[in-house]
Enzyme design. Structure first.
Site, PDB file in Angstrom:
ATOM      1  N   ASP A  40      11.970  -7.873  21.030  1.00 37.89           N
ATOM      2  CA  ASP A  40      11.226  -8.701  20.071  1.00 37.89           C
ATOM      3  C   ASP A  40      10.473  -9.799  20.794  1.00 37.89           C
ATOM      4  OD1 ASP A  40      11.700  -8.893  16.707  1.00 37.89           O
ATOM      5  OD2 ASP A  40      10.461 -10.397  17.685  1.00 37.89           O
ATOM      6  N   VAL A  76       4.634  -5.734  22.578  1.00 34.59           N
ATOM      7  CA  VAL A  76       4.362  -4.284  22.604  1.00 34.59           C
ATOM      8  C   VAL A  76       2.901  -3.949  22.914  1.00 34.59           C
ATOM      9  CG1 VAL A  76       6.302  -3.604  21.126  1.00 34.59           C
ATOM     10  CG2 VAL A  76       4.063  -4.135  20.074  1.00 34.59           C
ATOM     11  N   ASN A 102       8.863  -0.281  15.563  1.00 34.26           N
ATOM     12  CA  ASN A 102       9.077  -1.062  14.341  1.00 34.26           C
ATOM     13  C   ASN A 102       8.343  -2.400  14.358  1.00 34.26           C
ATOM     14  OD1 ASN A 102      10.893  -2.036  11.944  1.00 34.26           O
ATOM     15  ND2 ASN A 102      11.243  -3.529  13.588  1.00 34.26           N
ATOM     16  N   SER A 154       3.835   2.944   6.249  1.00 33.81           N
ATOM     17  CA  SER A 154       4.023   2.072   5.090  1.00 33.81           C
ATOM     18  C   SER A 154       3.355   2.715   3.881  1.00 33.81           C
ATOM     19  CB  SER A 154       3.360   0.727   5.389  1.00 33.81           C
ATOM     20  OG  SER A 154       3.089   0.031   4.187  1.00 33.81           O
ATOM     21  N   TYR A 167      -4.143  -3.319   8.161  1.00 39.93           N
ATOM     22  CA  TYR A 167      -2.753  -2.846   8.208  1.00 39.93           C
ATOM     23  C   TYR A 167      -2.650  -1.381   7.753  1.00 39.93           C
ATOM     24  CZ  TYR A 167       2.288  -3.075   7.006  1.00 39.93           C
ATOM     25  OH  TYR A 167       3.644  -2.871   6.904  1.00 39.93           O
ATOM     26  N   GLY A 168      -3.368  -1.056   6.685  1.00 39.00           N
ATOM     27  CA  GLY A 168      -3.341   0.314   6.175  1.00 39.00           C
ATOM     28  C   GLY A 168      -3.909   1.305   7.176  1.00 39.00           C
ATOM     29  N   LYS A 171      -1.353   1.715   9.945  1.00 39.64           N
ATOM     30  CA  LYS A 171      -0.182   2.469   9.485  1.00 39.64           C
ATOM     31  C   LYS A 171      -0.527   3.953   9.279  1.00 39.64           C
ATOM     32  CE  LYS A 171       3.169  -0.551   9.390  1.00 39.64           C
ATOM     33  NZ  LYS A 171       4.066  -0.553  10.584  1.00 39.64           N
ATOM     34  N   ALA A 199      10.873  -3.172   1.657  1.00 40.04           N
ATOM     35  CA  ALA A 199      12.090  -3.973   1.797  1.00 40.04           C
ATOM     36  C   ALA A 199      11.787  -5.459   1.751  1.00 40.04           C
ATOM     37  CB  ALA A 199      12.768  -3.640   3.134  1.00 40.04           C
ATOM     38  N   ARG A 202      11.105 -11.195   5.770  1.00 38.27           N
ATOM     39  CA  ARG A 202      10.197 -12.343   5.844  1.00 38.27           C
ATOM     40  C   ARG A 202       8.743 -11.899   5.650  1.00 38.27           C
ATOM     41  NH1 ARG A 202       9.170 -14.091  12.195  1.00 38.27           N
ATOM     42  NH2 ARG A 202       8.005 -12.193  12.684  1.00 38.27           N
TER      43      ARG A 202
HETATM   44  P1  NAI Z   1       9.695  -8.672  10.303  1.00 39.64           P
HETATM   45  O1  NAI Z   1       8.570  -9.601  10.435  1.00 39.64           O
HETATM   46  O2  NAI Z   1      11.036  -9.235   9.986  1.00 39.64           O
HETATM   47  O3  NAI Z   1       9.869  -7.755  11.587  1.00 39.64           O
HETATM   48  C1  NAI Z   1       8.835  -7.462  12.493  1.00 39.64           C
HETATM   49  C2  NAI Z   1       9.302  -7.857  13.869  1.00 39.64           C
HETATM   50  O4  NAI Z   1       8.330  -7.450  14.844  1.00 39.64           O
HETATM   51  C3  NAI Z   1       9.461  -9.364  14.022  1.00 39.64           C
HETATM   52  O5  NAI Z   1      10.773  -9.678  14.439  1.00 39.64           O
HETATM   53  C4  NAI Z   1       8.406  -9.739  15.056  1.00 39.64           C
HETATM   54  O6  NAI Z   1       8.782 -10.809  15.903  1.00 39.64           O
HETATM   55  C5  NAI Z   1       8.237  -8.446  15.834  1.00 39.64           C
HETATM   56  N1  NAI Z   1       6.939  -8.359  16.500  1.00 39.64           N
HETATM   57  C6  NAI Z   1       5.725  -8.660  15.985  1.00 39.64           C
HETATM   58  N2  NAI Z   1       4.760  -8.487  16.895  1.00 39.64           N
HETATM   59  C7  NAI Z   1       5.373  -8.043  18.031  1.00 39.64           C
HETATM   60  C8  NAI Z   1       4.905  -7.666  19.304  1.00 39.64           C
HETATM   61  N3  NAI Z   1       3.600  -7.729  19.610  1.00 39.64           N
HETATM   62  N4  NAI Z   1       5.796  -7.261  20.223  1.00 39.64           N
HETATM   63  C9  NAI Z   1       7.118  -7.197  19.919  1.00 39.64           C
HETATM   64  N5  NAI Z   1       7.634  -7.555  18.728  1.00 39.64           N
HETATM   65  C10 NAI Z   1       6.756  -7.975  17.792  1.00 39.64           C
HETATM   66  O7  NAI Z   1       9.278  -7.619   9.143  1.00 39.64           O
HETATM   67  P2  NAI Z   1       9.943  -6.240   8.681  1.00 39.64           P
HETATM   68  O8  NAI Z   1       9.689  -6.126   7.245  1.00 39.64           O
HETATM   69  O9  NAI Z   1      11.310  -6.088   9.191  1.00 39.64           O
HETATM   70  O10 NAI Z   1       8.970  -5.169   9.377  1.00 39.64           O
HETATM   71  C11 NAI Z   1       9.396  -4.144  10.256  1.00 39.64           C
HETATM   72  C12 NAI Z   1       8.379  -3.023  10.233  1.00 39.64           C
HETATM   73  O11 NAI Z   1       8.388  -2.402   8.951  1.00 39.64           O
HETATM   74  C13 NAI Z   1       6.938  -3.457  10.478  1.00 39.64           C
HETATM   75  O12 NAI Z   1       6.278  -2.489  11.253  1.00 39.64           O
HETATM   76  C14 NAI Z   1       6.365  -3.499   9.081  1.00 39.64           C
HETATM   77  O13 NAI Z   1       4.966  -3.358   9.084  1.00 39.64           O
HETATM   78  C15 NAI Z   1       7.066  -2.325   8.466  1.00 39.64           C
HETATM   79  N6  NAI Z   1       7.066  -2.300   7.022  1.00 39.64           N
HETATM   80  C16 NAI Z   1       7.764  -3.214   6.300  1.00 39.64           C
HETATM   81  C17 NAI Z   1       7.739  -3.170   4.927  1.00 39.64           C
HETATM   82  C18 NAI Z   1       8.534  -4.094   4.093  1.00 39.64           C
HETATM   83  O14 NAI Z   1       8.489  -3.938   2.850  1.00 39.64           O
HETATM   84  N7  NAI Z   1       9.241  -5.058   4.661  1.00 39.64           N
HETATM   85  C19 NAI Z   1       6.903  -2.194   4.215  1.00 39.64           C
HETATM   86  C20 NAI Z   1       6.275  -1.234   5.058  1.00 39.64           C
HETATM   87  C21 NAI Z   1       6.341  -1.321   6.411  1.00 39.64           C
END
Ligand code: NAI
Length: 302
Positions: A40, A76, A102, A154, A167-168, A171, A199, A202
């Protein structure tokens, strides 16, 4: 019989696992015996800033319950840092069985107001970031003759969502990458799938009401992802998960019509739109080549 949901001896790299969904995947895979690289960057939802503590905290949680994990703060989108992360994983644990792409950010705006910098950043993190991480593990998995790769798409990517053109697109790109990598990985037992979660994290807490967020507990996504990480995983599938409901999303093509030479006019397309778009007997096409082969066969029969 072998317990396919036990991950002892396996190694997983999970990007963006310092919080949200990724953290839950890391805890569950570690509890089931996998050694985990918790990656992360530790920035904010819009991708600004960074901090190593997000990943380190999750590693401490895993170690406290007797699991094996190392923290990694690679961005990443940084090819050298991603390659170093994979090298570190191999050095620490000897192999890489699982990659969960992720990591992600949001920079929502209606397209009219979206600056291209925010388009580029979102595509860079989700799509190019996943490509870099996948590229870095690809030959390791090929040499092992085993791999499980999960792309995080997504509902916005597969169905669209107002304000999320960047984003779309990213994805949907991950879904496209899965379709080809699944073909290329098949003979090396590398399975590539997508999870499409909804889900409360944040990322979504500011755009959904409290009731919806409660229903969309992120813990509901973990079983779907663990399944996709397992030996029992299918390949080239999109598993949609939200609030305890699990469905398969698939692109299908209709039977359509065949117009004879000379009849191929826009007027004829318009006149036949009802039949072209009729979903009766619509079915998925397994690859571009199969699509062409199907056409050639239909022509030969015509
Ligand atoms: P989140 O914001 O809690 O998790 C994303 C994580 O990715 C964060 O901890 C962030 O620090 C890390 N991150 C961001 N840019 C980065 C980079 N360049 N290098 C390394 N780490 C990086 O949000 P969540 O909801 O847990 O999202 C996880 C995945 O699920 C994402 O890809 C999000 O787009 C996808 N998603 C989430 C949905 C939801 O309803 N929460 C819906 C559809 C997709």
């Amino acid at each position: 019989t072998q317990d396919t949901m036990n991950f002892a001896g396996q190694v997983a790299i999970i990007t963006g696992a310092g919080g949200g969904l990724g953290r839950l995947y890391a805890l569950e895979l570690a509890a089931r015996g996998a050694a985990v690289v918790v990656n992360d960057l530790g920035g904010s939802v819009d991708g600004s800033g960074s901090s190593a503590t997000a990943a380190e905290t999750v590693v401490e949680e895993i170690k406290a319950t007797g699991g094996r994990a190392i923290a990694n703060a690679a961005d990443v989108t940084d090819e050298a840092a991603v390659n170093a992360m994979v090298a570190e994983a191999v050095e620490a644990f000897g192999r890489v069985d699982i990659l969960i792409n992720n990591a992600g950010i949001l920079r929502d705006k209606s397209f009219a107001k979206m600056e291209m910098a925010n388009w580029n950043k979102v595509v860079d993190v989700h799509l190019n970031g996943a490509a870099l991480c996948t590229k870095a593990v690809w030959n390791v998995m090929k040499e092992q003759g085993y791999g499980r790769i999960i792309m995080t798409t997504s509902p916005s990517g597969i169905y669209g969502n107002f304000g999320q053109a960047n984003y779309g697109a990213a994805k949907a790109g991950l879904w496209g990458m899965m379709n080809t990598l699944g073909l290329e990985g098949a003979k090396s037992n590398i399975h590539v799938n997508c999870i499409a979660p909804s889900a409360g994290t944040r990322m979504t807490e500011t755009i959904m009401d409290a009731g919806t967020l409660k229903m969309l507990a992120p813990e509901n996504i973990t079983p779907a992802v663990v399944f996709l990480c397992s030996q029992a995983a299918p390949t080239r599938k999109v598993l949609v998960a939200a609030a305890g409901t699990y469905t398969l999303a698939e692109m299908v093509e209709t039977q359509g019509i065949h117009l004879a030479e000379g009849d191929r006019t826009p007027e004829a397309i318009a006149a036949n739109w009802g039949r072209i778009s009729d979903r009766t007997d619509a079915e998925p096409v397994n690859s571009a080549m199969e699509g062409v082969a199907k056409l050639v066969k239909a022509m030969a029969n015509a």
